[in-house]
Write a protein that holds these residues in place. Structure first.
Motif, short mmCIF file in Angstrom:
data_model
loop_
_atom_site.label_atom_id
_atom_site.label_comp_id
_atom_site.label_asym_id
_atom_site.label_seq_id
_atom_site.Cartn_x
_atom_site.Cartn_y
_atom_site.Cartn_z
N TYR A 4 1.24 -1.07 -0.13
CA TYR A 4 0.04 -0.42 -0.15
C TYR A 4 0.85 1.06 0.00
O TYR A 4 0.62 2.00 -1.61
CB TYR A 4 -0.74 -0.08 1.21
CG TYR A 4 -1.97 0.80 1.50
CD1 TYR A 4 -2.24 2.41 0.82
CD2 TYR A 4 -1.30 2.45 2.26
CE1 TYR A 4 -3.11 3.15 0.68
CE2 TYR A 4 -1.77 3.59 2.73
CZ TYR A 4 -2.39 3.84 2.46
OH TYR A 4 -3.34 5.10 1.81
N SER A 5 1.94 0.87 0.72
CA SER A 5 2.41 2.98 0.96
C SER A 5 3.83 2.71 -0.50
O SER A 5 3.96 3.77 -0.81
CB SER A 5 3.62 2.19 2.07
OG SER A 5 3.53 2.70 3.72
N ILE A 6 3.96 1.47 -0.87
CA ILE A 6 4.78 1.75 -2.19
C ILE A 6 4.32 1.96 -3.41
O ILE A 6 4.11 2.69 -4.01
CB ILE A 6 5.10 0.32 -2.80
CG1 ILE A 6 6.11 -0.13 -1.90
CG2 ILE A 6 5.16 0.06 -4.49
CD1 ILE A 6 6.86 -2.17 -2.21
N PHE A 7 3.16 1.56 -3.53
CA PHE A 7 2.02 2.33 -4.26
C PHE A 7 1.52 4.40 -3.86
O PHE A 7 1.12 4.58 -5.32
CB PHE A 7 0.26 1.40 -4.77
CG PHE A 7 0.52 0.52 -5.41
CD1 PHE A 7 1.39 0.49 -6.48
CD2 PHE A 7 0.61 -0.83 -4.18
CE1 PHE A 7 1.46 -0.47 -7.79
CE2 PHE A 7 0.96 -1.92 -5.39
CZ PHE A 7 0.87 -1.94 -6.82
N ILE A 8 1.05 4.16 -2.69
CA ILE A 8 1.20 5.73 -2.48
C ILE A 8 1.96 6.17 -3.12
O ILE A 8 1.83 7.55 -3.72
CB ILE A 8 0.76 5.63 -1.17
CG1 ILE A 8 -0.89 5.53 -0.82
CG2 ILE A 8 0.30 6.81 -0.45
CD1 ILE A 8 -2.08 6.15 -1.56
N GLY A 9 3.08 5.73 -2.90
CA GLY A 9 4.09 6.72 -2.85
C GLY A 9 5.05 6.99 -4.61
O GLY A 9 5.59 7.68 -4.79
N ARG A 10 4.10 6.30 -5.55
CA ARG A 10 4.22 6.19 -6.36
C ARG A 10 3.31 7.23 -7.41
O ARG A 10 3.14 7.51 -8.58
CB ARG A 10 4.45 4.61 -7.05
CG ARG A 10 5.31 3.44 -7.05
CD ARG A 10 5.47 2.19 -7.47
NE ARG A 10 4.79 1.56 -9.02
CZ ARG A 10 4.72 1.11 -9.37
NH1 ARG A 10 4.89 0.25 -8.59
NH2 ARG A 10 4.70 1.04 -10.56
N LEU A 11 2.41 7.89 -6.51
CA LEU A 11 1.86 8.79 -7.05
C LEU A 11 2.50 9.48 -7.60
O LEU A 11 3.39 10.46 -6.51
CB LEU A 11 0.43 8.96 -6.98
CG LEU A 11 -0.45 7.55 -6.21
CD1 LEU A 11 -1.42 7.95 -5.09
CD2 LEU A 11 -1.14 7.08 -7.05
N PRO A 12 1.98 10.87 -8.39
CA PRO A 12 2.96 12.01 -8.58
C PRO A 12 2.83 12.87 -7.69
O PRO A 12 2.15 13.07 -7.33
CB PRO A 12 2.33 11.99 -10.39
CG PRO A 12 2.05 11.21 -10.57
CD PRO A 12 1.19 10.27 -9.94
N LYS A 13 3.20 13.49 -8.50
CA LYS A 13 2.64 15.12 -7.63
C LYS A 13 2.29 15.88 -8.10
O LYS A 13 1.64 15.85 -9.74
CB LYS A 13 4.37 16.29 -7.52
CG LYS A 13 4.58 17.51 -7.34
CD LYS A 13 5.59 18.21 -6.71
CE LYS A 13 5.19 19.77 -5.62
NZ LYS A 13 6.67 20.41 -6.22
N GLY A 14 1.03 15.96 -7.04
CA GLY A 14 0.06 16.68 -7.98
C GLY A 14 -1.25 15.49 -8.07
O GLY A 14 -1.71 15.99 -8.75
#
Length: 204
Positions: A4-14
């Motif tokens: 879960y944290s990995i995918f959240i971290g892969r979301l781009p800025k904005g």
């Protein structure tokens, strides 16, 4: 770090809030369903067949339906972003500031030029030439397909650069969200021990 944290971290800025919310909702379903499956598997009062039946019943109770709904919403949001890119491109390439006859004359003129001379003309900042070339297939102007493609991309970027950046963010965000939800679904499938075809029937 969990998935879960990995995918959240892969979301781009904005990235839009909907992407964060969809991943969070999908993994909440994942965690609850995985815990439920684990509890069934560890139940000493159930036989192997009983466990399989209980797991299938738990999956049919709704978690996969909710995941499917989340995925459908994300699919639509991604499709909408891709469509926005197409709309912007059409606005630029479909410009109609000059008559069709005049643009046809320009394309014929370009076809009659030697390649080097043609490229010189194409590199000019003439609005009529740009509209004539980009408003029709590349071969009608005698322009190589890759050259035409680069010119089209540059023209759209020049007019809608900021908007395209926003679309890039949406496309990346919802593509990553799609991947996150698919991984959540795959994890549940593996945990269930159901044959893939049976699981797919429930998840469909």
């Amino acid at each position: 770090m969990n998935k879960y944290s990995i995918f959240i971290g892969r979301l781009p800025k904005g990235a839009p809030q909907e992407a964060f919310a969809s991943i969070a909702a999908g993994w909440e379903i994942h965690d609850k369903t995985a815990a439920q499956i684990a509890a069934i598997k560890s139940d000493p009062n159930l036989t192997s067949a009983g466990k399989a039946i209980a797991i299938e019943k738990a999956l049919k109770a709704g978690p996969l339906d909710h995941l499917r709904q989340l995925r459908a919403d994300v699919d639509k949001r991604l499709s909408d972003a891709v469509s926005q890119r197409g709309v912007l491109r059409e606005r630029v390439l479909g410009a109609d500031n000059f008559s069709k006859a005049l643009k046809q004359e320009v394309r014929q003129y370009l076809r009659e030029l030697q390649p080097v001379e043609r490229m010189k003309v194409l590199n000019s900042d003439d609005a009529l030439i740009r509209e004539a070339v980009l408003g029709a297939p590349h071969y009608l102007s005698g322009v190589p397909k890759d050259v035409w493609g680069h010119a089209a991309d540059a023209a759209v970027e020049a007019v809608h650069g900021e908007h395209l950046k926003q679309i890039d963010v949406l496309e990346t965000a919802f593509s990553e969200t799609q991947a996150a939800l698919q991984v959540a679904l795959d994890d549940i499938r593996r945990a269930s021990d159901l044959p893939p075809n049976e699981f797919e029937k429930i998840a469909a």
